[in-house]
Design an enzyme around this catalytic site. Structure first.
Site, PDB file in Angstrom:
ATOM      1  N   ASP A   4       0.839  -1.203   0.000  1.00  0.00           N
ATOM      2  CA  ASP A   4       0.000   0.000   0.000  1.00  0.00           C
ATOM      3  C   ASP A   4       0.879   1.260   0.000  1.00  0.00           C
ATOM      4  O   ASP A   4       0.374   2.378  -0.104  1.00  0.00           O
ATOM      5  CB  ASP A   4      -1.016   0.002   1.154  1.00  0.00           C
ATOM      6  CG  ASP A   4      -0.376   0.056   2.524  1.00  0.00           C
ATOM      7  OD1 ASP A   4       0.860  -0.039   2.628  1.00  0.00           O
ATOM      8  OD2 ASP A   4      -1.126   0.203   3.518  1.00  0.00           O
TER       9      ASP A   4
ATOM     10  N   ASP B 118      -1.139  -6.323  -0.286  1.00  0.00           N
ATOM     11  CA  ASP B 118      -1.139  -5.621   1.005  1.00  0.00           C
ATOM     12  C   ASP B 118      -2.546  -5.101   1.290  1.00  0.00           C
ATOM     13  O   ASP B 118      -3.092  -4.311   0.514  1.00  0.00           O
ATOM     14  CB  ASP B 118      -0.155  -4.439   0.881  1.00  0.00           C
ATOM     15  CG  ASP B 118       0.386  -3.987   2.205  1.00  0.00           C
ATOM     16  OD1 ASP B 118       0.083  -4.614   3.226  1.00  0.00           O
ATOM     17  OD2 ASP B 118       1.146  -2.987   2.197  1.00  0.00           O
TER      18      ASP B 118
ATOM     19  N   GLU C 200       9.233  -3.906  10.637  1.00  0.00           N
ATOM     20  CA  GLU C 200       9.597  -2.590  10.076  1.00  0.00           C
ATOM     21  C   GLU C 200       9.960  -1.622  11.197  1.00  0.00           C
ATOM     22  O   GLU C 200       9.266  -1.535  12.227  1.00  0.00           O
ATOM     23  CB  GLU C 200       8.413  -2.015   9.271  1.00  0.00           C
ATOM     24  CG  GLU C 200       8.724  -0.615   8.731  1.00  0.00           C
ATOM     25  CD  GLU C 200       7.760  -0.119   7.662  1.00  0.00           C
ATOM     26  OE1 GLU C 200       6.829  -0.857   7.280  1.00  0.00           O
ATOM     27  OE2 GLU C 200       7.976   1.022   7.213  1.00  0.00           O
TER      28      GLU C 200
HETATM   29  O1  KIV Z   1       3.498  -1.096   1.694  1.00  0.00           O
HETATM   30  C1  KIV Z   1       4.661  -1.514   1.685  1.00  0.00           C
HETATM   31  O2  KIV Z   1       5.422  -1.316   0.748  1.00  0.00           O
HETATM   32  C2  KIV Z   1       5.115  -2.251   2.846  1.00  0.00           C
HETATM   33  C3  KIV Z   1       6.564  -2.630   2.921  1.00  0.00           C
HETATM   34  C4  KIV Z   1       7.388  -1.465   3.236  1.00  0.00           C
HETATM   35  C5  KIV Z   1       6.798  -3.749   3.863  1.00  0.00           C
HETATM   36  O3  KIV Z   1       4.344  -2.536   3.720  1.00  0.00           O
END
Ligand code: KIV
Length: 281
Positions: free
Chosen positions: A43, A82, A181
């Protein structure tokens, strides 16, 4: 094709692995052919592709649009969709519907959800119905307002214990991997050793089983100073600006198109050329 079983095998065999974000057909194809085993339709696209200040405005429709393009470009990689803000927080039923759409409509093989707590039950239910879940703890961007900004998490013993407990809960609920993260390296290392499933770090130091970066960050497409945890492997923003300026200069100076770019009456058809460029025919 990479599966969630392969990802577990990477950890069991001590093989460190890379994940990258992908948001469109072409980048997915390039990364897939380069052998990147896991592509995350993150996301983060809300920030690096759509220009929002956070990931919060990203909708399921935005995510599906990009996830469909990625699945058209990739053949080998494990594809993870995501779950955007408010696509799973309301109820387990909502989470099942959203995750199902990622699999059924967009060809994703797994989904990623941010947080612990109630997300642990959602993870259990999704896993039960055959949708693999990647967890995400530590700095979880969908909690930006609660965290008071994009700040490193787990600095105090209490916070660290909480994050470790969430990670354990996600593993017990059936998550096949967990993104860590923005946490101190020591905490990432402790979680990685405590869990059977692989951890994938971003801003979490070198001890995790895998690493993930946002594609636009590592290609040097994002502007300004890169965050400390990012390594820029290319400087494509500069390269694009250089190419665009050279093109505009050539047009202005009458150097483009040259004779080599003109079609003769018996030359190849423009449509065929275009297909070769797009699909590598
Ligand atoms: O949205 C994304 O790119 C992420 C990564 C940074 C793990 O959640």
């Amino acid at each position: 094709m990479t599966t969630v079983l392969d990802v577990q095998r990477f950890k069991d065999e001590g093989r460190r692995f890379a994940m990258l974000t992908a948001y469109d057909f072409l980048s997915a194809r390039i990364l897939d052919e380069a052998g990147i085993p896991i592509l995350l339709v993150g996301d983060s696209l809300g920030m690096v592709v759509l220009g929002h200040p956070t990931t919060l405005p990203v909708t399921m429709e935005d995510m599906l649009h990009h996830a469909k393009a990625v699945s058209r470009g990739a053949r080998q990689a494990l594809l993870v969709g995501d779950m955007p803000f408010m696509s799973y927080q309301a109820s387990v039923e909502q989470a099942i519907t959203s995750a199902g759409r990622f699999v059924q409509e967009a060809g994703m093989h797994a989904v990623k959800l941010e947080g612990g707590g109630r997300v642990i039950e959602i993870t259990r239910r999704l896993t039960e119905i055959g949708i693999p879940v990647m967890g995400h703890v530590g700095l979880t961007p969908q909690f930006v307002h609660q965290m008071g900004g994009f700040k490193v998490q787990g600095k105090t013993d209490a916070q660290a214990a909480h994050i470790l407990a969430d990670a354990r809960g996600l593993e017990q609920a059936g998550a096949f991997s967990i993104v860590l993260e923005g946490v101190p390296s020591k905490l990432a290392s402790a979680i990685t050793h405590a869990l059977r499933i692989p951890t994938i770090g971003i801003g979490a130091g070198p001890a995790t089983d895998g690493q993930v970066l946002v594609l636009h960050d590592m290609l040097g497409l994002t502007s300004g100073k890169a965050p400390k945890f990012v390594k820029r492997y290319a400087n494509l923003a500069e390269e694009i600006a250089r190419a665009a300026t050279a093109y505009a200069d050539d047009v202005r100076d009458g150097k483009f198109p040259g004779p080599e770019h003109e079609y003769s009456a018996n030359g190849s058809a423009p449509t065929k050329d275009r297909e070769e460029v797009r699909y590598g025919g």
